[in-house]
Design a protein around this motif. Sequence first.
Motif, mmCIF file in Angstrom:
data_model
loop_
_atom_site.group_PDB
_atom_site.id
_atom_site.type_symbol
_atom_site.label_atom_id
_atom_site.label_comp_id
_atom_site.label_asym_id
_atom_site.label_seq_id
_atom_site.Cartn_x
_atom_site.Cartn_y
_atom_site.Cartn_z
ATOM 1 N N TYR A 124 10.622 -11.538 -2.308
ATOM 2 C CA TYR A 124 10.080 -10.201 -2.060
ATOM 3 C C TYR A 124 10.608 -9.218 -3.100
ATOM 4 N N THR A 125 9.707 -8.373 -3.598
ATOM 5 C CA THR A 125 10.084 -7.386 -4.620
ATOM 6 C C THR A 125 9.828 -5.953 -4.164
ATOM 7 N N HIS A 126 8.989 -5.759 -3.147
ATOM 8 C CA HIS A 126 8.602 -4.436 -2.680
ATOM 9 C C HIS A 126 8.598 -4.421 -1.157
ATOM 10 N N THR A 127 8.560 -3.208 -0.580
ATOM 11 C CA THR A 127 8.481 -3.085 0.876
ATOM 12 C C THR A 127 7.338 -2.151 1.259
ATOM 13 N N SER A 128 6.830 -2.363 2.463
ATOM 14 C CA SER A 128 5.775 -1.513 3.010
ATOM 15 C C SER A 128 6.028 -1.359 4.512
ATOM 16 N N GLY A 129 5.078 -0.751 5.235
ATOM 17 C CA GLY A 129 5.323 -0.397 6.633
ATOM 18 C C GLY A 129 4.459 -1.148 7.631
ATOM 19 N N PHE A 130 4.936 -1.168 8.871
ATOM 20 C CA PHE A 130 4.222 -1.877 9.943
ATOM 21 C C PHE A 130 4.627 -1.288 11.281
ATOM 22 N N ILE A 131 3.660 -1.019 12.163
ATOM 23 C CA ILE A 131 3.962 -0.758 13.568
ATOM 24 C C ILE A 131 3.055 -1.637 14.420
ATOM 25 N N LYS A 132 3.593 -2.112 15.524
ATOM 26 C CA LYS A 132 2.883 -3.026 16.422
ATOM 27 C C LYS A 132 2.988 -2.499 17.850
ATOM 28 N N SER A 133 1.892 -2.489 18.585
ATOM 29 C CA SER A 133 1.909 -1.992 19.960
ATOM 30 C C SER A 133 2.740 -2.901 20.859
ATOM 31 N N LYS A 134 3.440 -2.298 21.800
ATOM 32 C CA LYS A 134 4.202 -3.076 22.768
ATOM 33 C C LYS A 134 3.324 -3.531 23.934
ATOM 34 N N ASN A 135 2.166 -2.920 24.060
ATOM 35 C CA ASN A 135 1.224 -3.312 25.097
ATOM 36 C C ASN A 135 0.146 -4.210 24.501
ATOM 37 N N LYS A 136 -0.341 -5.140 25.280
ATOM 38 C CA LYS A 136 -1.462 -5.988 24.892
ATOM 39 C C LYS A 136 -2.702 -5.536 25.665
ATOM 40 N N PHE A 137 -3.859 -5.657 25.041
ATOM 41 C CA PHE A 137 -5.107 -5.182 25.623
ATOM 42 C C PHE A 137 -6.122 -6.326 25.684
ATOM 43 N N LEU A 138 -6.911 -6.335 26.743
ATOM 44 C CA LEU A 138 -8.011 -7.283 26.862
ATOM 45 C C LEU A 138 -9.288 -6.486 27.067
ATOM 46 N N TYR A 139 -10.085 -6.355 26.007
ATOM 47 C CA TYR A 139 -11.337 -5.603 25.975
ATOM 48 C C TYR A 139 -11.068 -4.095 25.994
ATOM 49 N N GLY A 140 -12.070 -3.335 25.600
ATOM 50 C CA GLY A 140 -11.955 -1.887 25.557
ATOM 51 C C GLY A 140 -12.527 -1.341 24.267
ATOM 52 N N TYR A 141 -12.254 -0.074 24.014
ATOM 53 C CA TYR A 141 -12.687 0.597 22.784
ATOM 54 C C TYR A 141 -11.442 1.132 22.085
ATOM 55 N N PHE A 142 -11.299 0.829 20.794
ATOM 56 C CA PHE A 142 -10.113 1.151 20.019
ATOM 57 C C PHE A 142 -10.549 1.940 18.787
ATOM 58 N N GLU A 143 -9.880 3.065 18.548
ATOM 59 C CA GLU A 143 -10.334 3.959 17.482
ATOM 60 C C GLU A 143 -9.148 4.596 16.767
ATOM 61 N N ALA A 144 -9.282 4.766 15.457
ATOM 62 C CA ALA A 144 -8.256 5.450 14.666
ATOM 63 C C ALA A 144 -8.932 6.177 13.512
ATOM 64 N N GLU A 145 -8.424 7.380 13.210
ATOM 65 C CA GLU A 145 -8.880 8.103 12.035
ATOM 66 C C GLU A 145 -7.838 7.933 10.946
ATOM 67 N N MET A 146 -8.280 7.463 9.760
ATOM 68 C CA MET A 146 -7.325 7.045 8.752
ATOM 69 C C MET A 146 -7.813 7.392 7.348
ATOM 70 N N GLN A 147 -6.850 7.594 6.439
ATOM 71 C CA GLN A 147 -7.136 7.633 5.017
ATOM 72 C C GLN A 147 -6.391 6.475 4.372
ATOM 73 N N LEU A 148 -7.147 5.585 3.729
ATOM 74 C CA LEU A 148 -6.566 4.372 3.177
ATOM 75 C C LEU A 148 -5.843 4.659 1.865
ATOM 76 N N MET A 149 -4.944 3.757 1.504
ATOM 77 C CA MET A 149 -4.141 3.934 0.288
ATOM 78 C C MET A 149 -4.995 3.872 -0.966
ATOM 79 N N ASP A 150 -4.673 4.734 -1.915
ATOM 80 C CA ASP A 150 -5.285 4.659 -3.241
ATOM 81 C C ASP A 150 -4.296 3.972 -4.174
ATOM 82 N N ALA A 151 -3.939 2.766 -3.809
ATOM 83 C CA ALA A 151 -2.998 1.936 -4.552
ATOM 84 C C ALA A 151 -3.228 0.495 -4.106
#
Length: 293
Positions: A124-151
């Motif tokens: 490994y030469t670089h690091t990046s980020g991660f978050i993971k939900s502590k809850n698990k879901f079975l079916y539903g609607y999931f939504e996020a507003e995001m701006q993606l990396m320009d890299a």
Amino acid sequence: MQTNQFLLTFFGLCFLGVISVNAQNLTIPPKNYVDTVAIENAVERVNNKFPLSDQNNDGQWKLLKKFSDEFDGKAVNEKRWYPNNPKWKGRQPTYFHGSNVAIENGEAVFRINKHGEEELPEGYTHTSGFIKSKNKFLYGYFEAEMQLMDAPWVSGFWMTNVSQDWWTEIDICENDPGVEYNRHDLNSNIHVFRAPEDQGNVTEHFSRTKKYYIPVELQKDYHVWGLEWTKEYIRFYIDGVLFREAENTHWHQPLEVNFNNESNKWFGALPDDNRLNEEFRVKYFRVWESKQQ
């Protein structure tokens, strides 16, 4: 007896190695577009109570505030999220490290190489980020507003869970518009690595991958990514526009929600030391359940 135990351990490690290689190969984006996203039909938001694609709430959605996040605190809410991935170091050469995720001005911000002078594991030469939900879901609607990396790192919003019987994945967003030739690519993928006998008996991994042309550069602005997941179908949305629907043949396992930025050579997403200041930003994550189910 010791020989048998050694052989079992050896073949087990070989099997896991095959899984790892196959899992990485299944992320290869297809070369050709299957359709163009009608982004000119983007939906205007009237309220935050319902999914962007269903502002009249025809689906009878109920917002689950307990599991949603407006990212308006001072730090990652560890009642909702693991502040890093507890089970995966990251796809080389980029290592997941908690220092790369911050909550700032009502957004979750994912950066690169904020680990300071900390020595990284081999490979490994670089690091990046991660978050993971502590809850698990079975079916539903999931939504996020995001701006993606320009890299050249993939920005991700996806769901998965690995257990003894099941291993499936739904990629809501897996895109790298920071690489010039990907700027108009909208990738969509659903994976099955294994499934139990009564749910398809999958022992060989497969994916259903499609790539769409979107006539805007994804990294230039915020977009709303949505997933409608039911027993019958899986629907993918961007800015309220339905761009893909797939029959739900295997995705019947509770899944965790993930946000991350990562390397992936198949997307051309390999570290560029001249572009370490770019960010992946998430304004909110919301989840609904339907009263119709």
